[in-house]
Design an enzyme around this catalytic site. Structure first.
Site, mmCIF file in Angstrom:
data_model
loop_
_atom_site.group_PDB
_atom_site.id
_atom_site.type_symbol
_atom_site.label_atom_id
_atom_site.label_comp_id
_atom_site.label_asym_id
_atom_site.label_seq_id
_atom_site.Cartn_x
_atom_site.Cartn_y
_atom_site.Cartn_z
ATOM 1 C CE LYS A 1 14.211 1.933 0.641
ATOM 2 N NZ LYS A 1 12.972 1.273 0.883
ATOM 3 C CG ASN A 2 14.454 -2.289 1.018
ATOM 4 O OD1 ASN A 2 14.002 -1.112 1.685
ATOM 5 N ND2 ASN A 2 13.967 -2.793 0.125
ATOM 6 C CB CYS B 1 2.561 2.846 -1.292
ATOM 7 S SG CYS B 1 3.306 1.491 -2.176
ATOM 8 N NE ARG C 1 4.241 -2.169 -0.604
ATOM 9 C CZ ARG C 1 5.494 -1.457 -0.457
ATOM 10 N NH1 ARG C 1 5.599 -0.282 -0.839
ATOM 11 N NH2 ARG C 1 6.679 -2.226 0.020
ATOM 12 N NE ARG D 1 10.203 6.556 1.089
ATOM 13 C CZ ARG D 1 9.668 5.488 0.797
ATOM 14 N NH1 ARG D 1 8.485 5.559 -0.060
ATOM 15 N NH2 ARG D 1 9.373 4.473 1.783
#
Ligand code: EPZ
Length: 418
Positions: A22-23, A116, A121, A396
């Site tokens: 994903k990242n 979040c 962040r 997610r």
């Protein structure tokens, strides 16, 4: 909304196919903005965040198509330069279009991601680096409004080795005039994967994966075909699934060199990790021993695996000490693990985990992506039934995790949550 219902106590055995990272895929998709034409990416996981990034690129005028495990992004007609709050608030990684838009369009209007569950962040280091490269940046009504009459190379010293900060600045630098040096750069494998794709587009980058990345700007880039690396956090999560259930899993496609810190800790706890020709094998046939964990930037122990290891250590022999150095509020899973009978005490960045012979199933609530994974792992070993609500967090970052778990023997079903 969905929920997961798990009946614990079954050792997991068999093979799991590890999906694309994903990242890695999120910055890769954003990088397509830099090269007019159609770039194609394979090993793209089926995740909500990937769909969101596709929608964002579509909003900018790109043509995005999903083909099997691949995704193509045609940015010949990119016309927009705005990442709206409605999208950014659901996926902070949308900030990754900032660098590419500035480099390609000379302007960008990107919503500030906002905080979040796991922390404030901020993106101040992204902005500071872009300003050093000549961008003019203002913050208006919750939006980053950036413009540049052509970016120029700069020497950027990052206060923190920010992963998406490094990626944003690297993408801004590839079309800048002159040389950019990024010092204290993030060393994560996803940064290296992005650099490989950018190099495939014609960029000139040295040192990706080290703490000094040097980029020589070029006048233009062309589309690329690139296969994303496997997801090291999914890999780590399934390694813990084998360890916590006393099972034996072969993680097909896993990259052992990307999960060394996690493998070391699991071996220290008594599990057996072996590198096989096509992946990684993890076996455990005893109750884990307590181990201490300190999260650090790569190649240290990853913060994205902290919650998952905590689930394992809740059942260990002895007391473990976990120190979370990356995010200021990444213990949301503790209150939920305690509902399963765990004994975890948090004092600031330090969590003390007193291991117990077993956990007991109960209804729990997912709060963020990796906390959800931690609750699934605890549910796999807890006695009785564990019900996990708000698992949209899980979707997610995990590609159909319950199907992969059922295939190796878990008793887990997804149900509608009235
Ligand atoms: C990336 O987030 C990952 N996300 C995160 O994965 C991961 O937890 C994190 O890196 C750390 O490894 C993606 O790659 C899409 P950072 P990122 O900037 O880049 C502070 C998951 O579960 N900081 O490296 O946002 C920041 O507050 C997600 O898949 C600043 O102060 O993380 C944090 O304390 C969660 N100013 C620390 O640095 C900045 O400008 C590390 O953040 C940037 C960051």
């Amino acid at each position: 909304m969905d929920k997961l219902v798990i009946n614990g106590g079954r050792p997991l055995r068999g093979e799991v196919e590890i999906s694309g990272a994903k990242n890695s895929v999120l910055p890769l998709l954003a990088s397509a903005i830099l090269a007019p034409g159609s770039s194609s990416f394979t090993n793209v996981p089926t995740l909500r965040d990937v769909v969101t990034m596709g929608l964002l690129l579509g909003n900018l005028g790109a043509r995005v198509e999903r083909q099997g495990d691949g995704m193509s992004v045609d940015t010949s007609e990119i016309s927009g330069f705005e990442a709206p709050y409605s999208l950014v608030r659901t996926m902070r990684a949308a900030v990754l279009v900032l660098g590419p838009l500035l480099a390609r369009m000379g302007r960008a209007r990107v919503s500030l991601p906002g905080g979040c569950a796991i922390g404030a962040r901020p993106v101040n280091l992204h902005l500071k680096g872009l300003e050093k490269m000549g961008a003019h940046i203002e913050l208006n009504e919750g939006y980053i409004e950036a413009s540049a009459e052509g970016l120029r190379g700069a020497h950027i010293q990052l206060d923190i080795p920010t992963v998406t900060g490094t990626e944003n600045l690297m993408m801004a630098a590839v079309l800048a005039d002159g040389e950019t040096i990024i010092d204290n750069a993030a060393r994560e494998p996803e940064v290296t994967d992005l650099a490989d794709a950018l190099t495939g587009m014609g960029a000139r980058i040295q040192g990706a994966g080290s703490s000094r990345v040097v980029v020589h700007g070029v006048s233009g880039l062309s589309p690329v075909s690139h296969r994303a690396i496997p997801d090291r956090i999914e890999t780590g999560t399934f390694m813990v699934a084998a360890a916590i259930t006393g099972g034996d899993l072969l993680l097909r496609g896993a990259r052992a060199d990307h999960v060394e810190a996690v493998a070391d800790k699991l071996q220290e706890s008594g599990a057996e990790v072996t590198v096989e020709p096509d992946g990684l094998r993890i076996r455990a046939n005893r109750r884990p021993r307590a181990v201490d964990i300190t999260t650090m930037p790569y190649p240290g122990f990853p913060t994205d695996m902290q919650a998952q290891l905590m689930a394992l250590l809740c059942t260990a022999e002895g007391t473990s000490v976990i120190t979370e150095n990356i995010f200021e509020n990444r213990y949301m899973h503790v209150a939920e693990l305690d509902r399963l009978g765990a004994d975890v005490r948090v004092d600031g960045a330090v969590a003390q985990v007193r291991g117990l012979p077993h956990l007991n199933g109960a209804p729990v609530m997912a709060t963020d992506l990796r906390a959800s994974a931690s609750l699934v792992l605890a549910g796999l070993v807890a006695r009785g039934t564990t019900t996990i609500r708000r698992i949209y967090h899980l979707d997610r970052g995990y590609d159909r995790i319950e199907r992969k778990l059922v295939a190796v023997g878990a008793d887990i079903v997804r149900e509608k949550d009235e």
